[in-house]
Write a protein that holds these residues in place. Structure first.
Motif, PDB file in Angstrom:
ATOM      1  N   GLN A 183       0.826  -1.203   0.000  1.00 37.86           N
ATOM      2  CA  GLN A 183       0.000   0.000   0.000  1.00 37.86           C
ATOM      3  C   GLN A 183       0.867   1.262   0.000  1.00 37.86           C
ATOM      4  OE1 GLN A 183      -3.077  -0.165   2.911  1.00 37.86           O
ATOM      5  NE2 GLN A 183      -3.934   1.850   2.403  1.00 37.86           N
ATOM      6  N   CYS A 184       1.955   1.245   0.777  1.00 36.40           N
ATOM      7  CA  CYS A 184       2.851   2.409   0.812  1.00 36.40           C
ATOM      8  C   CYS A 184       3.538   2.617  -0.538  1.00 36.40           C
ATOM      9  CB  CYS A 184       3.906   2.234   1.900  1.00 36.40           C
ATOM     10  SG  CYS A 184       3.275   2.397   3.573  1.00 36.40           S
ATOM     11  N   ARG A 185       3.848   1.527  -1.214  1.00 40.90           N
ATOM     12  CA  ARG A 185       4.597   1.619  -2.463  1.00 40.90           C
ATOM     13  C   ARG A 185       3.720   2.053  -3.634  1.00 40.90           C
ATOM     14  NH1 ARG A 185       8.637  -3.191  -3.965  1.00 40.90           N
ATOM     15  NH2 ARG A 185       9.535  -2.309  -2.064  1.00 40.90           N
ATOM     16  N   TYR A 186       2.480   1.575  -3.680  1.00 42.88           N
ATOM     17  CA  TYR A 186       1.664   1.797  -4.871  1.00 42.88           C
ATOM     18  C   TYR A 186       0.548   2.821  -4.667  1.00 42.88           C
ATOM     19  CZ  TYR A 186       4.139  -2.277  -6.563  1.00 42.88           C
ATOM     20  OH  TYR A 186       5.125  -3.143  -6.949  1.00 42.88           O
ATOM     21  N   GLN A 187       0.417   3.359  -3.458  1.00 38.57           N
ATOM     22  CA  GLN A 187      -0.536   4.442  -3.234  1.00 38.57           C
ATOM     23  C   GLN A 187       0.239   5.668  -2.773  1.00 38.57           C
ATOM     24  OE1 GLN A 187      -3.687   3.261  -0.589  1.00 38.57           O
ATOM     25  NE2 GLN A 187      -4.287   1.504  -1.828  1.00 38.57           N
ATOM     26  N   PRO A 188       0.636   6.542  -3.689  1.00 36.52           N
ATOM     27  CA  PRO A 188       1.470   7.696  -3.321  1.00 36.52           C
ATOM     28  C   PRO A 188       0.747   8.635  -2.367  1.00 36.52           C
ATOM     29  CG  PRO A 188       0.644   7.905  -5.560  1.00 36.52           C
ATOM     30  CD  PRO A 188       0.287   6.528  -5.113  1.00 36.52           C
ATOM     31  N   ASP A 189       1.559   9.426  -1.645  1.00 32.60           N
ATOM     32  CA  ASP A 189       0.973  10.386  -0.714  1.00 32.60           C
ATOM     33  C   ASP A 189       0.431  11.586  -1.481  1.00 32.60           C
ATOM     34  OD1 ASP A 189       3.135  11.932  -1.453  1.00 32.60           O
ATOM     35  OD2 ASP A 189       4.210  11.669   0.440  1.00 32.60           O
ATOM     36  N   GLU A 190       0.004  12.612  -0.751  1.00 26.58           N
ATOM     37  CA  GLU A 190      -0.630  13.772  -1.384  1.00 26.58           C
ATOM     38  C   GLU A 190       0.328  14.541  -2.279  1.00 26.58           C
ATOM     39  OE1 GLU A 190       0.039  16.691   2.486  1.00 26.58           O
ATOM     40  OE2 GLU A 190      -1.942  15.849   2.071  1.00 26.58           O
ATOM     41  N   ASP A 191       1.628  14.314  -2.098  1.00 28.55           N
ATOM     42  CA  ASP A 191       2.614  14.966  -2.954  1.00 28.55           C
ATOM     43  C   ASP A 191       3.044  14.079  -4.116  1.00 28.55           C
ATOM     44  OD1 ASP A 191       2.653  17.245  -1.320  1.00 28.55           O
ATOM     45  OD2 ASP A 191       4.091  16.291   0.051  1.00 28.55           O
ATOM     46  N   GLY A 192       2.386  12.911  -4.248  1.00 23.56           N
ATOM     47  CA  GLY A 192       2.692  12.023  -5.356  1.00 23.56           C
ATOM     48  C   GLY A 192       3.904  11.137  -5.144  1.00 23.56           C
ATOM     49  N   ARG A 193       4.400  11.034  -3.916  1.00 21.77           N
ATOM     50  CA  ARG A 193       5.579  10.220  -3.632  1.00 21.77           C
ATOM     51  C   ARG A 193       5.187   8.959  -2.865  1.00 21.77           C
ATOM     52  NH1 ARG A 193       8.952  14.909  -0.701  1.00 21.77           N
ATOM     53  NH2 ARG A 193       6.961  14.850   0.420  1.00 21.77           N
ATOM     54  N   ALA A 194       5.977   7.902  -3.058  1.00 19.52           N
ATOM     55  CA  ALA A 194       5.755   6.677  -2.287  1.00 19.52           C
ATOM     56  C   ALA A 194       6.050   6.954  -0.818  1.00 19.52           C
ATOM     57  CB  ALA A 194       6.656   5.563  -2.805  1.00 19.52           C
ATOM     58  N   ARG A 195       5.206   6.416   0.031  1.00 16.84           N
ATOM     59  CA  ARG A 195       5.407   6.636   1.466  1.00 16.84           C
ATOM     60  C   ARG A 195       6.587   5.804   1.966  1.00 16.84           C
ATOM     61  NH1 ARG A 195       0.090   6.335   0.530  1.00 16.84           N
ATOM     62  NH2 ARG A 195      -1.258   8.024   1.289  1.00 16.84           N
ATOM     63  N   PRO A 196       7.482   6.400   2.728  1.00 14.81           N
ATOM     64  CA  PRO A 196       8.541   5.596   3.353  1.00 14.81           C
ATOM     65  C   PRO A 196       7.931   4.616   4.362  1.00 14.81           C
ATOM     66  CG  PRO A 196       9.050   7.948   3.458  1.00 14.81           C
ATOM     67  CD  PRO A 196       7.629   7.839   3.029  1.00 14.81           C
ATOM     68  N   LEU A 197       8.413   3.385   4.335  1.00 14.61           N
ATOM     69  CA  LEU A 197       7.980   2.378   5.302  1.00 14.61           C
ATOM     70  C   LEU A 197       9.213   1.853   6.026  1.00 14.61           C
ATOM     71  CD1 LEU A 197       5.892   0.379   6.564  1.00 14.61           C
ATOM     72  CD2 LEU A 197       6.487  -1.198   4.701  1.00 14.61           C
ATOM     73  N   VAL A 198       9.175   1.895   7.345  1.00 14.34           N
ATOM     74  CA  VAL A 198      10.243   1.331   8.167  1.00 14.34           C
ATOM     75  C   VAL A 198       9.667   0.139   8.927  1.00 14.34           C
ATOM     76  CG1 VAL A 198      11.858   1.715  10.056  1.00 14.34           C
ATOM     77  CG2 VAL A 198      11.393   3.550   8.417  1.00 14.34           C
ATOM     78  N   VAL A 199      10.285  -1.026   8.754  1.00 15.40           N
ATOM     79  CA  VAL A 199       9.877  -2.227   9.483  1.00 15.40           C
ATOM     80  C   VAL A 199      10.890  -2.472  10.597  1.00 15.40           C
ATOM     81  CG1 VAL A 199       9.423  -4.699   9.343  1.00 15.40           C
ATOM     82  CG2 VAL A 199       8.773  -3.197   7.443  1.00 15.40           C
ATOM     83  N   VAL A 200      10.383  -2.668  11.815  1.00 15.63           N
ATOM     84  CA  VAL A 200      11.242  -2.891  12.979  1.00 15.63           C
ATOM     85  C   VAL A 200      10.931  -4.266  13.568  1.00 15.63           C
ATOM     86  CG1 VAL A 200      11.947  -2.077  15.255  1.00 15.63           C
ATOM     87  CG2 VAL A 200      11.279  -0.420  13.488  1.00 15.63           C
ATOM     88  N   ALA A 201      11.930  -5.153  13.564  1.00 18.24           N
ATOM     89  CA  ALA A 201      11.798  -6.449  14.233  1.00 18.24           C
ATOM     90  C   ALA A 201      12.193  -6.274  15.690  1.00 18.24           C
ATOM     91  CB  ALA A 201      12.681  -7.490  13.559  1.00 18.24           C
ATOM     92  N   LEU A 202      11.278  -6.576  16.593  1.00 15.43           N
ATOM     93  CA  LEU A 202      11.507  -6.361  18.018  1.00 15.43           C
ATOM     94  C   LEU A 202      12.209  -7.530  18.684  1.00 15.43           C
ATOM     95  CD1 LEU A 202       7.992  -4.907  18.828  1.00 15.43           C
ATOM     96  CD2 LEU A 202      10.122  -3.605  18.667  1.00 15.43           C
ATOM     97  N   SER A 203      12.405  -8.612  17.952  1.00 10.69           N
ATOM     98  CA  SER A 203      13.067  -9.786  18.519  1.00 10.69           C
ATOM     99  C   SER A 203      14.052 -10.328  17.495  1.00 10.69           C
ATOM    100  CB  SER A 203      12.021 -10.833  18.923  1.00 10.69           C
ATOM    101  OG  SER A 203      12.629 -11.939  19.554  1.00 10.69           O
ATOM    102  N   SER A 204      13.714 -11.430  16.862  1.00 10.75           N
ATOM    103  CA  SER A 204      14.642 -12.043  15.915  1.00 10.75           C
ATOM    104  C   SER A 204      14.692 -11.269  14.602  1.00 10.75           C
ATOM    105  CB  SER A 204      14.221 -13.482  15.629  1.00 10.75           C
ATOM    106  OG  SER A 204      14.964 -14.015  14.554  1.00 10.75           O
ATOM    107  N   PRO A 205      15.881 -11.066  14.050  1.00  8.33           N
ATOM    108  CA  PRO A 205      15.987 -10.391  12.749  1.00  8.33           C
ATOM    109  C   PRO A 205      15.522 -11.247  11.586  1.00  8.33           C
ATOM    110  CG  PRO A 205      18.153 -11.070  13.520  1.00  8.33           C
ATOM    111  CD  PRO A 205      17.201 -11.347  14.639  1.00  8.33           C
ATOM    112  N   HIS A 206      15.172 -12.504  11.846  1.00 10.42           N
ATOM    113  CA  HIS A 206      14.740 -13.388  10.768  1.00 10.42           C
ATOM    114  C   HIS A 206      13.451 -12.921  10.099  1.00 10.42           C
ATOM    115  CE1 HIS A 206      17.338 -16.694  12.551  1.00 10.42           C
ATOM    116  NE2 HIS A 206      17.652 -16.698  11.284  1.00 10.42           N
TER     117      HIS A 206
END
Length: 690
Positions: free
Chosen positions: A493-516
């Motif tokens: 959704q962040c990649r294919y639905q641009p924000d109001e300025d027409g840019r892809a939304r940055p998405l940060v994923v945080v693993a709180l335990s295992s990096p797997h």
């Protein structure tokens, strides 16, 4: 050997857990009447550091009054990160094992281990069940996760060695686990509810899995815990590693040259109790080479285990010199980590508080290293940091219970009034403080909401569409697969639905335990791992996201891919504890046994509770192999002595059809022949029906 001396020797071989926060009458009887050598404390026993000290001191005074030559070993699991048995405001919080490996400083790991052990020593703990020396699989995520230092043998060895040295410098014994390795186990049905198993060649074990155990054992590792999982080596399947002589004695003792204390996995595992029962497990563990027998729960199971060991020694199934050697090794470990002066007069809360203040800076240093920016392929962090103040950032977090530290509870309570106008679901408050801190650092509008296995709702979709950036957290998404699916959906959704300025939304994923969680998923452009979600970890995460902390840590894992799981096979041979038949105790189990084998000898009336199967005047003597935990009869043998006492025979041998070929019949016959040979004037035995 004198009966009282024998009781003390046998009792010293047991590591027992119990329920409650004070010395119970049951535990007092185990100490005073059975002379148990070690007590395992868990989170259900521990409310605070002060309460823990009073409990431990009461245990030691009980042993002292009972005439113990040496104090009890008092053991605890304290792995740091999110797995601590004792949590208190005066106990310093440190990162998990993998978090320490990410900091990439074995010297720092030694300091943390010494600090942890020094604090626990203040309240009377003299044995830590750790470190975890398992090397994780390089081909699949492991259930151990961040409890291990990683999947690289050199990394695990380096940090394992320094942990052992840190504990030793603090005067506390330690116990490496889970030999030969729990890091590469599989599950028969793909879930962790089934029995874990491991496939390996002897070369695999020697060149990878056992390296940390072998080397740490040579530099002062006090004890090694052998796991209770299934192990298949060179085509031979072993149901429980800690019950197998070729593993405990063959690999650990002879090949790894370990001369310390060998500790069994808890022998009250559900699968083990259902399979062979506690009495058989105790007997086989000692015969395999275990010195200390762990029985975690059930007072009745503990009594059964102690009685079984005594019977096995008296019957000659376990030679007396074997338990004497184990007793000597345990006493040597006690001499290295405790004394009556230390046990009865621990340093106490005042010294603990002083150490805690000294260790806060060390904790801060460790946590600054225990956070990894795995990748930031499109400068997502830069985009978030440069957002104008009027932009909105969405924080999505899973529903997790807060880590039970005093600091976490206190900060949640302090900030609760800020959010009292909202109705929070259970687990939603875990990240409230983090959201507040992050908003202050980023200087933007931050909206925080949770997600669950119920999926995303229209409200989530609306919040994503109006945000300028999204931060989503996961916790063991390889097991909690709904988190993986939701994160992938948000990423799309962040990649294919641009924000109001027409840019892809940055998405940060945080693993709180295992990096797997998303280690190999390159579609996730910005990925961070914190290795736990304790308060210090989340505070550093906020600093990293805001650009006020640089991540210089090293990811302690190689890229992994999922692998298919194999099925289990059963162990094929073992020695079994044989007991005299007791009609009152065994009759119901025998009835089920006879129905199972679908056959009845000519007459078994003498086996009923009213019969006289084992009466001294009877011509017959009966023996059973049984599961003492369930009462199930696994095998029956009947001997017949002729009235002249000059001849006799094994009249009947019956074995559970599902247990044929695993050593039950052999154990019954050997026991019967020893019995017949012990009868005065008896020249030999014949064989009757089978």
């Amino acid at each position: 050997m004198d009966e009282q001396v024998l009781l003390r020797v046998l009792g010293n071989l047991f590591l027992l857990a119990f329920d409650g926060t004070v010395l119970s009458k049951e535990l007092q009887k185990l100490i005073e009447g059975h002379y148990v050598g070690a007590i395992l404390l868990t989170s259900k026993n521990l409310e605070s550091a002060e309460q823990a000290m009073h409990l431990i001191t009461s245990l030691q005074y009980c042993a002292y009054r009972a005439g113990y030559e040496r104090p009890l070993l008092v053991a605890i699991d304290q792995e740091n990160g999110s797995l601590n048995s004792l949590v208190d405001k005066s106990i310093t919080q440190f990162p998990s094992a993998m978090g320490m490996a990410a900091a990439a400083s074995p010297g720092l790991t030694r300091k943390v281990a010494m600090a942890t052990a020094s604090e626990l020593s203040c309240i009377g703990v003299n044995w830590i069940i750790g470190p975890v020396l398992d090397i994780l699989s390089a081909s699949r995520p492991s259930p151990l996760g961040v409890r291990s230092f990683g999947d690289d043998p050199i990394t695990v060895l380096a940090h394992g060695l320094e942990t052992v040295r840190g504990f030793k410098n603090a005067g506390v014994a330690c116990c490496g686990k889970h030999f030969p390795s729990y890091g590469d186990v599989k599950f028969a049905d793909g879930t962790e509810l089934s029995m874990p198993s491991m496939d390996a060649t002897m070369e695999d074990l020697q060149n990878r899995a056992v390296i940390p155990f072998r080397v740490c054992g040579q530099v002062g590792l006090s004890a090694i815990l052998v796991g209770g999982y299934s192990l298949r080596i060179a085509g031979k399947t072993i149901s429980y590693a800690c019950l197998e002589k070729s593993v405990v004695h063959g690999i650990l003792r002879e090949q790894c040259h370990f001369d310390g204390v060998v500790v069994s996995e808890c022998l009250t595992m559900e699968s083990l109790c259902e399979d062979i029962g506690i009495s058989q497990a105790v007997t086989r563990a000692v015969r395999a080479g275990c010195d200390m027998l762990t029985i975690c729960q059930s007072h009745q199971a503990q009594l059964e285990g102690i009685a079984a060991l005594k019977l096995a020694v008296q019957d000659g199934v376990i030679p007396l010199q074997v338990v004497q050697a184990s007793n000597n090794r345990i006493n040597a470990m006690k001499d290295g980590c405790t004394s009556w002066e230390r046990a009865l007069c621990p340093q106490g809360p005042t010294r603990l508080a002083d150490l805690h203040m000294e260790h806060l800076a060390l904790s801060g240093e460790a946590y600054r290293g225990a956070i990894s920016l795995v990748r930031d392929a499109v400068d997502g962090l830069v985009c978030i940091r440069n957002l104008p103040n009027d932009k909105e950032v969405l924080l999505l977090t899973p529903l997790l219970e807060p880590f039970p530290s005093t600091a976490t509870r206190r900060t949640i309570q302090e900030t609760a009034t800020t959010f009292r106008q909202f109705q929070l679901a259970p687990g939603e408050d875990t990240f409230q403080l983090f959201g507040t801190i992050l908003a202050e650092h980023l200087k933007v509008r931050l909206t925080h909401t949770s997600y669950s296995s119920n999926g995303l709702r229209p409200l989530h979709e609306e919040l994503i569409s109006r945000s300028s950036a999204v931060i989503i957290m996961t916790a063991d998404a390889t097991r909690n697969t709904y988190q993986y699916g939701i994160t992938k959906h948000v990423n799309m959704q962040c990649r294919y639905q641009p924000d109001e300025d027409g840019r892809a939304r940055p998405l940060v994923v945080v693993a709180l335990s295992s990096p797997h969680d998303f280690l190999t998923d390159k579609d996730i452009n910005t990925y961070i791992c914190t290795y736990d979600f304790t308060t210090p970890s989340l505070k550093n995460l906020a600093l990293l996201l805001a650009g006020k902390l640089d991540s210089t840590s090293k990811l302690p894992l190689a890229a992994v891919q999922p692998a298919k799981l194999d099925t289990l096979e059963r162990q094929t041979n073992a020695a079994w504890l044989v007991e005299s038949y007791d009609g009152t105790r065994d009759w119901l189990g025998l009835e089920k046994f006879m129905r199972l084998i679908s056959t009845t000898p000519e007459s078994l009336d003498f086996l009923s509770p009213a019969g006289r199967a084992n009466d001294e005047g009877s011509k017959r003597k009966c023996f059973v192999v049984r599961n003492s935990s369930t009462g199930t009869i696994l095998g029956l043998l009947v001997t017949l002595i002729f009235q002249s006492q000059s001849d006799g025979q094994i009249e009947t041998v019956l074995v559970d059809p599902n247990r044929k070929g695993v050593g039950i019949e052999t154990s019954l016959r050997e026991h019967a022949l020893r019995y017949l040979a012990s009868i005065r004037g008896f020249p030999g035995a014949g064989i009757g029906s089978t």
